[in-house]
Design an enzyme around this catalytic site. Structure first.
Site, PDB file in Angstrom:
ATOM      1  CD  GLU A   1       5.123  55.779  14.964  1.00 33.64           C
ATOM      2  OE1 GLU A   1       4.432  54.799  15.338  1.00 33.64           O
ATOM      3  OE2 GLU A   1       4.619  56.857  14.619  1.00 33.64           O
TER       4      GLU A   1
ATOM      5  CD  GLU B   1       4.160  58.223  10.787  1.00 29.59           C
ATOM      6  OE1 GLU B   1       3.176  58.143  11.555  1.00 29.59           O
ATOM      7  OE2 GLU B   1       4.784  57.227  10.370  1.00 29.59           O
TER       8      GLU B   1
END
Length: 840
Positions: free
Chosen positions: A234, A485
């Protein structure tokens, strides 16, 4: 198709403390940090075998293995923790023993533990000129153990997901700007003769590269176990491309607004110790909402380190030499003339919008800054692992930029993340939702058309959003997508399922969580047929502190959800939540319980001794083992095609009915190569309803979870005294389903140990989950057989053209129901209350 959890206890924390623990937090960091040996699994007490056997039994075949930069280089620049690397090799070998493939996840969230997340070592903050001890005072980040203030912390009150607002605060914004674009935007930031961007990235890449070297040198892990590397988790753009430092963007972005939310200009002033009136925000079912302004007063404390900490420009602990042009004690953005400290005036509010080298062109973060780092990282990994699959993980919800095939080399996978934001942020499963991805990508002129009403519309919207993310892979080429995720919080509705509300009435009721998780994973299925990595599996989860990191509670399993067993009791130690309470104050909590603290109560004299769970003898049978401690297991433990002859075009699973449907498209070119053929007849072939001659062709393999398809005998063998009433499974009284076009239909009872033997043989890499299944199978073509939890399906490959085949798997006798699923609905209860004379 890979299905996997992320193995991430406490999301990159060292072996002892959770993120709520303030004791020795700063002192340890300033002295070189702590060892991460023991994370994520304890290899010495037998519990690692239990966890890995459970994950395999749930059908997972791949792990996203979390490693942080801090774990590798916490002791200082260039001081590597080889003991942790060797420990990691041991864990990977244990994963290999259980048949897992692994891809390594260089994990971070909001830069570092010391800026409220995880990832980078402490010394990186000092290298960037920050005084980390003043981060909380200057509102530069929210740090769990200092929430709400460093002077009077109460970490149990940390609001859900507020940690992610750190992406909108000065410390994280500055650190990521220096990391990705220091050469462009902070040319005066020179340390050890190089720009801070190069200093940080070179240390990070080399640390990860040394771990890759260690994995290569192990000699037995590359490709057989470790298949590739994710890129940095991320990534965040910092200030890169920011249009106006006096404002925060008016449109919704992926940066959450919650709590205090200063503009960049205000954060500059706060960082220099000046009080500011700052907006506050809440996040409700209707999204972010601006509240009142409050005064944030650092009382003169500065985010920026005092010059006295580096006599002569040399750091006495870390050893670097800072260039004289980089003067400590002042904001680096003031040092570069962006704003004036004395007046607080922002001189160049659009400084980050364009490149200083080309002020006529607006910067594009992905291609200008993220891509060069990805390429440098990928090249270093490929030095150690030439055949590594390089996972491409751009910022959340962002499509990747084009990358040259000379770098991808046919070994690439698009890795994107997705969470149902409304459920994640508000900890509740609603009857409405919104197309968050569509809003962020400008699909709608206003937010109203993005609203989805009703569960059917929500599930369809989630599936469409993941379809968009899947299509992003086309930018890279003909490569697959994995949802790196995805998951849901289990502490929904004020931890109702933990018995913390309504006098414990709903303890063990994970029905809301099951609906939410099923909706997300169903979005991966359907025509998307996506691979995914569920976040997360945390062996030391607790009801009190969740996954041990920022009050997140997404673990599929928790020791606090283990059923009470006769002869066992749970003890709490200093590493448990009860022990943590001594260090963080009298926050309300139940104790955290771990496998290593289960004690057997000896009969007779009442003495007790430690009984490590290093075998499966504690559990009555495989169903007991796979469901004990699992949360919403019917949602994540779902059938799926493991390996397919042809291409899966549609995957459907109906939890309520226990019905799985797979459609595959088979073309002539899908015929397996001769060298791939082998003897595949299983021990269960003898009971196949198609007793044809031996067929040596490969089969499509489908995982059939015991938790959905166990027969009544397996369920009945769970003794009522050992199983909590609130999650006791029951078999539906539905009759056997049949149809005129059914080709094969049989109830299979395979590999069931004799009654005088335990259901397992030994806890070893060879342990297999096998128990009676009750199946009704309907295939449009071919024959099938079952071995353990694997259904093999053989069908003809056309000599030319293509064919489409379908297989449907149901539970003979109907779906297994929990007490919650058998309870009447709210509407039925209301009907019975107000209309007792009528039958529903």
């Amino acid at each position: 198709m890979p299905r996997a959890p992320s193995v991430s206890p406490a999301t990159g924390l060292p072996d002892a403390p959770f993120s709520c623990v303030l004791d020795d937090f700063w002192e340890s960091a300033e002295n070189g940090g702590e060892s991460f040996v023991g994370r994520p699994l304890n290899l010495d007490d037998g519990s690692a075998d239990i966890h890995l056997a459970r994950l395999r039994g749930w059908g997972f075949n791949m792990l996203r293995y979390v490693v942080t930069w801090e774990a590798l280089e916490h002791a200082g620049p260039g001081k590597y923790d080889y003991e942790f690397m060797d420990y990691t090799i041991r864990v990977l070998r244990k994963c290999k023993e259980y048949g897992f493939r692994v891809y390594i996840d260089p994990h971070q969230d909001t830069w570092s533990r010391y800026t409220g997340g995880s990832g980078a070592p402490y010394w990186t903050l000092a290298a960037c000129g920050l005084n980390a001890r003043n981060i909380t005072a200057t509102n530069s980040a929210i740090v769990h153990c200092e929430y709400p203030t460093a002077e009077d912390p109460n970490p149990a009150d940390l609001p859900a997901m507020i940690w992610s607002t750190n992406y909108g605060r000065l410390a994280v914004q500055a650190l990521f700007t220096l990391w990705f674009a220091g050469r462009d935007y902070a040319p005066k930031c020179i340390i050890d003769g190089m720009n801070i961007q190069d200093y940080l990235q070179s240390h990070y890449i080399e640390a990860m590269g040394l771990l890759a070297d260690r994995i290569r040198d192990a000699g037995d892990l590359l490709d057989d176990c470790v298949i590739g590397w994710d890129s940095i988790n991320e990534p965040f753009e910092g200030f890169c491309g920011y249009p106006d430092l006096n404002e925060y963007p008016s449109e919704q972005t992926s940066t959450l607004k919650k709590g205090t939310f200063p503009t960049p200009a205000q954060s500059f002033r706060l960082g220099m110790g000046k009080a500011q009136m700052v907006d506050t925000w809440t996040f409700s079912v209707f999204g972010p909402k601006k509240g009142k302004q409050i005064l944030v007063d650092p009382k003169g404390k500065k985010l920026w380190a005092d010059p006295s900490t580096e006599p002569g420009g040399v750091h006495p602990k870390w050893g670097w030499k800072r260039d004289p042009g980089w003067k400590l004690g002042t904001c680096i953005w003031a040092l570069h003339g962006i704003w004036d400290v004395e007046s607080g005036y922002v001189i160049t509010p659009d400084y980050f919008r364009t490149s200083p080298n080309d002020t006529d062109r607006e910067v594009v973060f992905l291609s200008d800054f993220w891509k060069p780092h990805w390429e440098a990282f990928g090249k270093r990994i490929r030095q150690s692992h030439p055949e590594a699959i390089l996972f491409v993980a751009p910022p959340v919800f962002a499509p990747p930029p084009p990358i040259s095939e000379s770098l991808l080399k046919g070994r690439c996978c698009h890795s994107t993340h997705y969470y149902d934001g409304l459920t994640l942020l508000n900890r509740h499963w609603y009857w409405f939702n919104a197309d968050a991805l569509g809003i962020l990508r400008g699909k709608y002129g206003s937010h109203l058309p993005a609203v989805k009403i009703g569960e059917k519309a929500i599930r369809q919207s989630l599936q469409e959003q993941l379809g968009v993310l899947k299509d992003d892979a086309k930018i890279l080429g003909a490569y697959p997508t994995i949802i790196g995720e995805i998951g849901i919080p289990f502490d929904m509705d004020d931890k109702k399922a933990y018995g913390w509300t309504d006098d414990g009435k709903y303890k063990g009721d994970y029905s809301g969580q099951q609906k939410a998780l099923d909706a997300s994973l169903n979005a991966c299925d359907g025509p998307n047929t996506l691979n995914f990595t569920i976040w997360t599996y945390s062996p030391d989860n607790s009801h009190a502190w969740g996954d041990g990191w920022n009050m997140e509670d997404l673990s599929l399993w928790s020791p606090d959800d283990l059923r009470r067993k006769a002869g066992y009791r749970m003890e709490t130690g200093d590493s448990s939540s009860a022990g943590l309470l001594k260090k963080v104050g009298d926050s309300a909590a139940t104790s955290s319980l771990s496998l290593s603290t289960i004690q057997a109560i000896q009969s007779g004299d009442g003495a007790s001794k430690i009984s490590r769970i290093s075998s499966l003898s504690q559990w009555e049978n495989a169903y007991d083992f796979l469901t004990d401690g699992a949360r919403a297991f019917k949602a994540f433990c779902r059938p799926y095609p493991i390996a397919t002859i042809g291409t899966p075009t549609n995957v459907q699973f109906d939890i309520a009915k226990g019905e799985f449907k797979l459609t595959v498209r088979v073309r002539s070119e899908d015929k397996p190569r001769p060298e791939a053929l082998g003897r595949v007849k299983s021990s269960s072939d003898s009971i196949s309803s198609s007793d044809t001659e031996d067929d040596e062709e490969l089969a499509t393999e489908i995982y059939i979870p015991l938790v959905h398809y166990a027969n009544d005998e397996v369920i009945a063998r769970l003794s009522s005294q050992d199983q909590a009433d609130d999650d006791k499974p029951k078999s539906s009284a539905a009759s056997q389903i049949s149809s005129s076009d059914t080709i094969h239909e049989i109830t299979s009872e395979l590999n069931f140990p004799p009654s005088h033997d335990p259901w397992y043989l030994t806890l070893s890499p060879k342990v297999s989950i096998s128990a009676p299944l009750s199946l009704s199978v309907s295939a449009s073509q071919g024959r099938w057989a079952v071995d353990g939890q694997i259904l093999k399906w053989w069908y003809p490959v056309p000599s030319e053209g293509e064919r489409e085949y379908t297989i449907i798997v149901k539970r003979d006798g109907g779906a297994i129901k929990t007490v919650q699923e058998e309870s009447p609905s709210v509407w039925a209860q209301l009907w019975a209350t107000f209309c007792p004379s009528l039958t529903v």
